[in-house]
Design an enzyme around this catalytic site. Structure first.
Site, PDB file in Angstrom:
ATOM      1  N   SER A 117       8.539 -11.817 -22.919  1.00  0.00           N
ATOM      2  CA  SER A 117       8.881 -12.820 -21.919  1.00  0.00           C
ATOM      3  C   SER A 117       9.142 -12.109 -20.596  1.00  0.00           C
ATOM      4  O   SER A 117       9.977 -11.221 -20.525  1.00  0.00           O
ATOM      5  CB  SER A 117      10.124 -13.568 -22.399  1.00  0.00           C
ATOM      6  OG  SER A 117      10.608 -14.415 -21.399  1.00  0.00           O
TER       7      SER A 117
ATOM      8  N   LYS B  71       4.613 -14.401 -21.956  1.00  0.00           N
ATOM      9  CA  LYS B  71       5.251 -15.650 -21.510  1.00  0.00           C
ATOM     10  C   LYS B  71       5.820 -15.417 -20.121  1.00  0.00           C
ATOM     11  O   LYS B  71       6.528 -14.443 -19.894  1.00  0.00           O
ATOM     12  CB  LYS B  71       6.351 -16.010 -22.504  1.00  0.00           C
ATOM     13  CG  LYS B  71       7.402 -16.985 -22.016  1.00  0.00           C
ATOM     14  CD  LYS B  71       8.223 -17.480 -23.186  1.00  0.00           C
ATOM     15  CE  LYS B  71       9.707 -17.535 -22.869  1.00  0.00           C
ATOM     16  NZ  LYS B  71      10.498 -17.987 -24.029  1.00  0.00           N
ATOM     17  N   LEU B  72       5.466 -16.314 -19.204  1.00  0.00           N
ATOM     18  CA  LEU B  72       5.948 -16.195 -17.827  1.00  0.00           C
ATOM     19  C   LEU B  72       7.053 -17.207 -17.582  1.00  0.00           C
ATOM     20  O   LEU B  72       6.889 -18.398 -17.885  1.00  0.00           O
ATOM     21  CB  LEU B  72       4.810 -16.479 -16.835  1.00  0.00           C
ATOM     22  CG  LEU B  72       3.512 -15.687 -16.998  1.00  0.00           C
ATOM     23  CD1 LEU B  72       2.489 -16.167 -15.961  1.00  0.00           C
ATOM     24  CD2 LEU B  72       3.776 -14.186 -16.852  1.00  0.00           C
ATOM     25  N   LYS B  73       8.148 -16.768 -17.015  1.00  0.00           N
ATOM     26  CA  LYS B  73       9.182 -17.698 -16.580  1.00  0.00           C
ATOM     27  C   LYS B  73       8.685 -18.360 -15.293  1.00  0.00           C
ATOM     28  O   LYS B  73       8.143 -17.666 -14.411  1.00  0.00           O
ATOM     29  CB  LYS B  73      10.478 -16.942 -16.302  1.00  0.00           C
ATOM     30  CG  LYS B  73      11.108 -16.386 -17.555  1.00  0.00           C
ATOM     31  CD  LYS B  73      11.653 -17.522 -18.393  1.00  0.00           C
ATOM     32  CE  LYS B  73      12.376 -17.005 -19.612  1.00  0.00           C
ATOM     33  NZ  LYS B  73      12.922 -18.105 -20.418  1.00  0.00           N
TER      34      LYS B  73
ATOM     35  N   ASP C  64       7.454 -20.760 -19.432  1.00  0.00           N
ATOM     36  CA  ASP C  64       8.749 -21.317 -19.827  1.00  0.00           C
ATOM     37  C   ASP C  64       9.509 -21.730 -18.567  1.00  0.00           C
ATOM     38  O   ASP C  64       9.790 -20.898 -17.702  1.00  0.00           O
ATOM     39  CB  ASP C  64       9.542 -20.249 -20.599  1.00  0.00           C
ATOM     40  CG  ASP C  64      10.887 -20.769 -21.105  1.00  0.00           C
ATOM     41  OD1 ASP C  64      11.169 -21.968 -20.926  1.00  0.00           O
ATOM     42  OD2 ASP C  64      11.643 -19.964 -21.682  1.00  0.00           O
TER      43      ASP C  64
ATOM     44  N   ASN D 175      12.539 -23.473 -18.608  1.00  0.00           N
ATOM     45  CA  ASN D 175      13.987 -23.608 -18.825  1.00  0.00           C
ATOM     46  C   ASN D 175      14.550 -24.864 -18.152  1.00  0.00           C
ATOM     47  O   ASN D 175      15.563 -24.813 -17.451  1.00  0.00           O
ATOM     48  CB  ASN D 175      14.749 -22.359 -18.344  1.00  0.00           C
ATOM     49  CG  ASN D 175      14.565 -21.172 -19.271  1.00  0.00           C
ATOM     50  OD1 ASN D 175      13.929 -20.182 -18.891  1.00  0.00           O
ATOM     51  ND2 ASN D 175      15.063 -21.254 -20.491  1.00  0.00           N
TER      52      ASN D 175
ATOM     53  N   GLU E 148       6.804 -24.399 -22.137  1.00  0.00           N
ATOM     54  CA  GLU E 148       8.068 -24.485 -22.873  1.00  0.00           C
ATOM     55  C   GLU E 148       9.150 -25.153 -22.020  1.00  0.00           C
ATOM     56  O   GLU E 148       9.335 -24.809 -20.856  1.00  0.00           O
ATOM     57  CB  GLU E 148       8.480 -23.047 -23.232  1.00  0.00           C
ATOM     58  CG  GLU E 148       9.563 -22.963 -24.279  1.00  0.00           C
ATOM     59  CD  GLU E 148       9.910 -21.511 -24.598  1.00  0.00           C
ATOM     60  OE1 GLU E 148       9.113 -20.600 -24.286  1.00  0.00           O
ATOM     61  OE2 GLU E 148      10.997 -21.288 -25.145  1.00  0.00           O
TER      62      GLU E 148
ATOM     63  N   ASP F  21      12.680 -25.858 -26.630  1.00  0.00           N
ATOM     64  CA  ASP F  21      13.643 -24.800 -26.940  1.00  0.00           C
ATOM     65  C   ASP F  21      15.047 -25.403 -26.823  1.00  0.00           C
ATOM     66  O   ASP F  21      15.630 -25.851 -27.826  1.00  0.00           O
ATOM     67  CB  ASP F  21      13.411 -23.633 -25.953  1.00  0.00           C
ATOM     68  CG  ASP F  21      14.444 -22.531 -26.036  1.00  0.00           C
ATOM     69  OD1 ASP F  21      15.326 -22.596 -26.911  1.00  0.00           O
ATOM     70  OD2 ASP F  21      14.414 -21.580 -25.220  1.00  0.00           O
TER      71      ASP F  21
ATOM     72  N   LYS G 237      15.325 -20.468 -32.190  1.00  0.00           N
ATOM     73  CA  LYS G 237      16.310 -19.405 -31.956  1.00  0.00           C
ATOM     74  C   LYS G 237      17.435 -19.696 -32.929  1.00  0.00           C
ATOM     75  O   LYS G 237      18.084 -20.751 -32.822  1.00  0.00           O
ATOM     76  CB  LYS G 237      16.852 -19.480 -30.529  1.00  0.00           C
ATOM     77  CG  LYS G 237      15.870 -19.050 -29.456  1.00  0.00           C
ATOM     78  CD  LYS G 237      16.497 -19.228 -28.085  1.00  0.00           C
ATOM     79  CE  LYS G 237      15.536 -18.774 -26.993  1.00  0.00           C
ATOM     80  NZ  LYS G 237      15.878 -19.387 -25.692  1.00  0.00           N
TER      81      LYS G 237
ATOM     82  N   GLY H  18      13.875 -15.588 -28.343  1.00  0.00           N
ATOM     83  CA  GLY H  18      14.791 -14.453 -28.212  1.00  0.00           C
ATOM     84  C   GLY H  18      15.787 -14.719 -27.108  1.00  0.00           C
ATOM     85  O   GLY H  18      15.554 -15.568 -26.235  1.00  0.00           O
TER      86      GLY H  18
HETATM   87  O1  NPG Z   1      12.901 -11.232 -24.944  1.00  0.00           O
HETATM   88  O2  NPG Z   1      14.680 -11.975 -25.908  1.00  0.00           O
HETATM   89  C1  NPG Z   1      13.827 -12.013 -25.027  1.00  0.00           C
HETATM   90  C2  NPG Z   1      13.942 -13.051 -23.947  1.00  0.00           C
HETATM   91  C3  NPG Z   1      13.170 -14.278 -24.248  1.00  0.00           C
HETATM   92  O3  NPG Z   1      12.749 -15.623 -22.365  1.00  0.00           O
HETATM   93  C4  NPG Z   1      13.495 -15.339 -23.253  1.00  0.00           C
HETATM   94  N1  NPG Z   1      14.685 -15.909 -23.398  1.00  0.00           N
HETATM   95  O4  NPG Z   1      15.013 -19.152 -22.122  1.00  0.00           O
HETATM   96  O5  NPG Z   1      14.157 -18.380 -23.898  1.00  0.00           O
HETATM   97  C5  NPG Z   1      14.793 -18.213 -22.862  1.00  0.00           C
HETATM   98  C6  NPG Z   1      15.217 -16.825 -22.456  1.00  0.00           C
HETATM   99  C7  NPG Z   1      16.685 -16.559 -22.278  1.00  0.00           C
HETATM  100  C8  NPG Z   1      17.155 -15.276 -22.332  1.00  0.00           C
HETATM  101  C9  NPG Z   1      17.568 -17.546 -22.078  1.00  0.00           C
HETATM  102  C10 NPG Z   1      18.497 -14.989 -22.166  1.00  0.00           C
HETATM  103  C11 NPG Z   1      18.925 -17.265 -21.916  1.00  0.00           C
HETATM  104  C12 NPG Z   1      19.382 -15.986 -21.951  1.00  0.00           C
END
Ligand code: NPG
Length: 369
Positions: free
Chosen positions: A136, A162-164, A189, A191, A214, A239, A263, A291
């Site tokens: 990610s 995966k791109l935020k 993703d 969020n 996502e 998610d 998760k 993750g």
């Molecule tokens: O590599 O564990 C990893 C990160 C994966 O993008 C990832 N996690 O929104 O899914 C999510 C995000 C996240 C990470 C959200 C940390 C909140 C805290």
């Protein structure tokens, strides 16, 4: 087992690079480790997926600490003889707080399995000894840096990128990454950063053949996700909206998503995560393992879960080096083919290194009956 103690430990580890999402930037991994010890000496570990603030969910480290100390630990001590399976019932007087419950349930499950000499993967029903790794990638200052970071991860062997994204940092950046890498498995993703009025952005993203988009909309809104899914070709994955097997079933039934990110911490622990897997699979949809920038303790649990048969897509389980220069456990390494070994030892199969635990600890408190 009868629990003799529950230890709460706030830890912090610097991240190798800041991780920016639509809701904030993490510079370090901060979470709570739970260590349980039974009256006859069995020990187990659980790692919370909470962070320092309630940005991803309502739960955060300090709140998790209090609910564990003042409500969940007393309830479990009062229950006397507990098993991981019976923990949810023992803690049912506390509404919500799935992340706090997960850390404690997972620690008890780890202790039970270590006592039996059985691996978590075998207990959960894993069918693979290696899992496919994705990565990610946080929001970068420029599109050029994003393309460069993606290129570096692909060269290491990651099988899915995966791109935020966030409003303003979406279509163009996805286009730049897709143009540079026409054939990779690519997803985004959000969020929960968009509203239904932004459907046009997601229709534009359809052009880039994404594996999924996502959590585009509000974490609490399945109806609008169903409306958006009806307007776009790309599959929606949920998610934040999925906190239980019942949520997953409802979301699929409503057409709010076509796949689910599991998760274990978000859904209340490894046992509920397996139920989410089972229910989604029975409805014919794929799952994959999310993750939360876990240390080796949480990563070991995620790897065991990701080896179940319904996890048919590479997850967000990356190598330790993607997060930390020095993990809490011996490092998890990814092979050049983009896969990682599932731990085979008893329980989660790893333990924190005492030297790292000492350096990373911010605060410890031991609770007893
Ligand atoms: O590599 O564990 C990893 C990160 C994966 O993008 C990832 N996690 O929104 O899914 C999510 C995000 C996240 C990470 C959200 C940390 C909140 C805290």
């Amino acid at each position: 087992m009868h629990l003799a103690s529950i230890e709460l430990r706030l830890i912090g580890l610097p991240l190798v690079r800041p991780f920016r999402t639509s809701f904030g930037t993490e510079m370090a991994k901060e979470c709570v480790l739970v260590r349980v010890e039974s009256a006859d000496g069995a020990v187990g570990w659980g790692e919370s997926v909470t962070g320092p603030d309630p940005g991803f969910s309502e739960e955060w480290n300090e709140g998790l600490w209090l609910v564990l100390r003042d409500f969940l630990a007393p309830a479990v001590f009062a229950a006397g003889d507990v098993s991981a399976d019976g923990m949810a019932a023992a803690m049912s007087g506390v509404r919500g707080h799935p992340m706090a419950k997960a850390a404690l349930i997972n620690a008890v499950l780890d202790a039970e399995l270590r006592e039996q000499g059985r691996s978590l993967a075998s207990y959960l029903g894993a069918e693979r000894d290696r899992v496919e790794c994705g990565v990610s990638v946080g929001i970068t200052p420029t599109a050029g840096e994003l393309v460069e970071q993606v290129g570096g991860y692909l060269a290491e062997g990651y099988r899915r990128i995966k791109l935020k994204i966030e409003p303003g940092n979406d279509v163009e950046r996805v286009g730049a990454v897709r143009d540079a890498n026409p054939d990779i498995l690519l997803s985004v993703d959000a969020n929960a950063a968009y509203s239904l009025g932004d459907a046009g952005t997601f229709r534009d993203l359809d052009a880039y053949r994404l594996l999924m988009v996502e959590q585009p909309l509000h974490h609490d809104d399945l109806v609008e996700h169903a409306a958006l899914q009806g307007q776009i070709a790309t599959d929606i994955c949920l998610d934040e909206s999925i906190r239980s097997a019942a949520d997953a079933s409802a979301a699929l039934e409503l057409g709010a998503c076509r796949l689910v990110n599991i998760k274990q911490g978000r859904v209340g622990g490894l046992l509920e995560a397996r139920r989410v897997h089972d229910v989604v699979r029975s409805q014919g949809a794929p799952v994959w393992c999310g993750g939360m920038l876990e240390t080796g303790i949480g990563r070991a649990a995620n790897l065991a879960l990701a080896a179940l048969p319904g996890f048919t897509l590479p997850g967000d389980t990356s190598a330790s080096a993607r997060y930390f220069t020095d993990d809490l456990t011996p490092p998890f390494e990814m092979a050049a083919d983009g896969t990682m070994a599932v731990p085979t030892g008893a329980g989660i199969g790893v333990e924190p290194r005492p030297d790292r635990l000492k350096v990373c600890t911010v605060r410890v408190e031991t609770l007893r009956p």
